[in-house]
Design a protein around this motif. Structure first.
Motif, mmCIF file in Angstrom:
data_model
loop_
_atom_site.group_PDB
_atom_site.id
_atom_site.type_symbol
_atom_site.label_atom_id
_atom_site.label_comp_id
_atom_site.label_asym_id
_atom_site.label_seq_id
_atom_site.Cartn_x
_atom_site.Cartn_y
_atom_site.Cartn_z
ATOM 1 N N UNK A 168 0.843 -1.187 0.000
ATOM 2 C CA UNK A 168 0.000 0.000 0.000
ATOM 3 C C UNK A 168 0.883 1.243 0.000
ATOM 4 N N UNK A 169 0.494 2.218 -0.780
ATOM 5 C CA UNK A 169 1.228 3.482 -0.787
ATOM 6 C C UNK A 169 0.928 4.258 0.488
ATOM 7 N N UNK A 170 1.954 4.905 1.023
ATOM 8 C CA UNK A 170 1.745 5.880 2.102
ATOM 9 C C UNK A 170 2.688 7.046 1.861
ATOM 10 N N UNK A 171 2.176 8.241 2.090
ATOM 11 C CA UNK A 171 3.027 9.421 1.944
ATOM 12 C C UNK A 171 4.220 9.348 2.885
ATOM 13 N N UNK A 174 14.093 10.854 2.091
ATOM 14 C CA UNK A 174 15.061 11.352 3.078
ATOM 15 C C UNK A 174 16.221 10.383 3.233
ATOM 16 N N UNK A 175 15.928 9.100 3.229
ATOM 17 C CA UNK A 175 16.983 8.094 3.372
ATOM 18 C C UNK A 175 17.937 8.089 2.188
ATOM 19 N N UNK A 176 17.481 8.636 1.053
ATOM 20 C CA UNK A 176 18.284 8.649 -0.173
ATOM 21 C C UNK A 176 18.953 10.001 -0.401
ATOM 22 N N UNK A 177 18.930 10.842 0.625
ATOM 23 C CA UNK A 177 19.565 12.164 0.573
ATOM 24 C C UNK A 177 18.865 13.070 -0.438
ATOM 25 N N UNK A 178 17.526 12.966 -0.475
ATOM 26 C CA UNK A 178 16.701 13.778 -1.362
ATOM 27 C C UNK A 178 15.711 14.555 -0.511
ATOM 28 N N UNK A 179 15.504 15.826 -0.808
ATOM 29 C CA UNK A 179 14.568 16.657 -0.061
ATOM 30 C C UNK A 179 13.130 16.187 -0.303
ATOM 31 N N UNK A 180 12.467 15.750 0.760
ATOM 32 C CA UNK A 180 11.141 15.145 0.616
ATOM 33 C C UNK A 180 10.093 16.134 0.114
ATOM 34 N N UNK A 181 10.204 17.422 0.491
ATOM 35 C CA UNK A 181 9.189 18.411 0.107
ATOM 36 C C UNK A 181 9.204 18.721 -1.384
ATOM 37 N N UNK A 182 10.264 18.319 -2.082
ATOM 38 C CA UNK A 182 10.289 18.487 -3.539
ATOM 39 C C UNK A 182 9.328 17.523 -4.222
ATOM 40 N N UNK A 183 8.879 16.502 -3.481
ATOM 41 C CA UNK A 183 7.982 15.495 -4.038
ATOM 42 C C UNK A 183 6.640 15.446 -3.308
ATOM 43 N N UNK A 184 6.672 15.549 -1.990
ATOM 44 C CA UNK A 184 5.444 15.459 -1.210
ATOM 45 C C UNK A 184 5.366 16.622 -0.227
ATOM 46 N N UNK A 185 4.355 17.452 -0.424
ATOM 47 C CA UNK A 185 4.157 18.631 0.413
ATOM 48 C C UNK A 185 2.656 18.888 0.465
ATOM 49 N N UNK A 186 2.006 18.297 1.465
ATOM 50 C CA UNK A 186 0.548 18.339 1.521
ATOM 51 C C UNK A 186 0.006 19.759 1.655
ATOM 52 N N UNK A 187 0.720 20.643 2.357
ATOM 53 C CA UNK A 187 0.250 22.018 2.544
ATOM 54 C C UNK A 187 0.058 22.703 1.199
ATOM 55 N N UNK A 188 0.971 22.406 0.265
ATOM 56 C CA UNK A 188 0.908 23.023 -1.059
ATOM 57 C C UNK A 188 0.366 22.065 -2.126
ATOM 58 N N UNK A 237 1.138 19.174 -3.146
ATOM 59 C CA UNK A 237 2.092 18.489 -4.026
ATOM 60 C C UNK A 237 2.206 17.032 -3.590
ATOM 61 N N UNK A 238 1.772 16.119 -4.441
ATOM 62 C CA UNK A 238 1.878 14.689 -4.168
ATOM 63 C C UNK A 238 2.500 14.033 -5.406
ATOM 64 N N UNK A 239 3.772 13.773 -5.351
ATOM 65 C CA UNK A 239 4.486 13.130 -6.452
ATOM 66 C C UNK A 239 5.288 11.970 -5.871
ATOM 67 N N UNK A 240 4.787 10.763 -6.033
ATOM 68 C CA UNK A 240 5.533 9.615 -5.540
ATOM 69 C C UNK A 240 6.758 9.394 -6.427
ATOM 70 N N UNK A 241 7.937 9.283 -5.835
ATOM 71 C CA UNK A 241 9.131 9.029 -6.655
ATOM 72 C C UNK A 241 9.040 7.666 -7.324
ATOM 73 N N UNK A 285 2.470 6.287 -12.511
ATOM 74 C CA UNK A 285 3.028 6.627 -11.194
ATOM 75 C C UNK A 285 2.516 7.982 -10.734
ATOM 76 N N UNK A 286 2.382 8.915 -11.646
ATOM 77 C CA UNK A 286 1.917 10.255 -11.286
ATOM 78 C C UNK A 286 0.504 10.244 -10.712
ATOM 79 N N UNK A 287 -0.265 9.224 -11.003
ATOM 80 C CA UNK A 287 -1.645 9.142 -10.504
ATOM 81 C C UNK A 287 -1.728 8.593 -9.084
ATOM 82 N N UNK A 288 -0.612 8.077 -8.557
ATOM 83 C CA UNK A 288 -0.637 7.459 -7.234
ATOM 84 C C UNK A 288 -0.927 8.470 -6.138
#
Length: 306
Positions: A172-175, A183-197, A199-203, A245-248
């Motif tokens: 199951x997908x979870x944000x 974060x574990x991959x040294x990537x800024x999470x808010x560039x992909x998932x930012x609920x306030x704005x 933005x929901x983009x599953x890598x 993937x973009x629809x997830x």
């Protein structure tokens, strides 16, 4: 800033977070049980291969934006994102890593493909090398036709599906898991998932990383001894359907399918035994293909000095 290069380092906590986010229980990543693997030459836990590919996904994405290649991808309808990487070494906590992207190449022989050679190095040398590319059709696992049962049947978790030979693993997908994986991959999470704005983009590589859990579950069901006969990745060849993937969104089913092991001795390594590959697929909750690929593995003894 050199957009062709990314420098990073993973701590032990990054490895823990990645394996927790993906349910990867391989002992090679376990800080307490790595030494229970017979003949383990790595002297400690090692990073997940999909962590490194997540860093590459983000670095190439920034490269494409910087070189105005996003419009080209849309114009040529390059719907598929392809990862083709060989593992030449391992990454340990505190390793100083450098990812290098070579200049983009656009080819159009059989189909249009935008491709970049990518390498990740640590202080000892290359640990991962291959290509990240965009294409109009998937580059991998095209010679495999999925049985209709996999699309319309009632799939039972952690079981072989009818007579198809495919092992089924439900996820199951979870944000939160996607954020932790980023974060574990040294990537800024808010560039992909930012609920306030909104933005929901599953890598893409978060989705593909679930292959490991499914492979481990298949191995466990078949009685594989993870301490005495562990397997290691030698290569990933995966094509991701970017639009699907973009629809997830969060709390959706992902259906992971792992095919039976196939002997995979290639010409350039003829004379070696033990290499196998699995065809792997993932479907979204509408049973549309998220990714398809070929995962090559070998027994640990294969990579040890003779």
């Amino acid at each position: 800033m050199n957009i062709n290069e990314g420098k990073f380092s993973l701590d032990l906590v990054h490895i823990d977070v990645a394996r927790n986010a993906t349910d990867d229980f391989n002992l090679f990543h376990d800080k307490k049980q790595w030494d229970q693997i017979e003949g383990n030459p790595f002297e400690g836990p090692i990073a997940l291969g999909f962590q490194l590919e997540c860093f590459i996904e983000n670095l190439v994405k920034r490269y494409r934006q910087h070189h105005d290649e996003i419009s080209l991808i849309e114009q040529e309808q390059l719907t598929f994102s392809n990862y083709s990487f060989n593992f030449a070494g391992v990454v340990k906590p505190k390793d100083q890593l450098t990812a290098l992207i070579k200049k983009s190449r656009l080819s159009s022989s059989e189909q249009t493909v935008l491709s970049n050679r990518v390498v990740i190095k640590n202080e000892q040398g290359i640990v991962l090398i291959g290509f990240k590319s965009e294409s109009s059709r998937p580059l991998f696992a095209n010679d495999v036709a999925l049985h209709q049962t996999l699309f319309i049947g009632n799939l039972l978790d952690r079981n072989i599906v009818d007579n198809t030979g495919y092992f089924y693993k439900r996820k199951f997908t979870t944000n939160s898991n996607a954020k932790n994986f980023l974060t574990s991959s040294y990537v800024e999470q808010s560039d992909y998932l930012d609920e306030v704005n909104d933005k929901i983009v599953f890598p893409e590589t978060y989705c593909t990383s679930l292959i490991s859990c499914a492979l481990l579950e298949r191995g466990k069901a078949e009685g594989l001894d993870f301490k005495r006969n562990p397997m290691v990745y030698t290569s990933h060849k995966i094509s991701v359907n970017r639009r699907n993937v973009e629809k997830l969104r969060s709390d959706q089913k992902i259906h992971i399918l792992v095919g039976p092991p196939i002997s995979d001795t290639e010409p350039e390594i003829e004379g070696h035994s033990g290499l196998i590959k699995h065809y792997c697929f993932a479907l979204n909750q509408e049973k549309e293909v998220l990714f398809q690929g070929e995962i090559q593995l070998a027994p640990l003894s294969y990579i040890l000095p003779k």
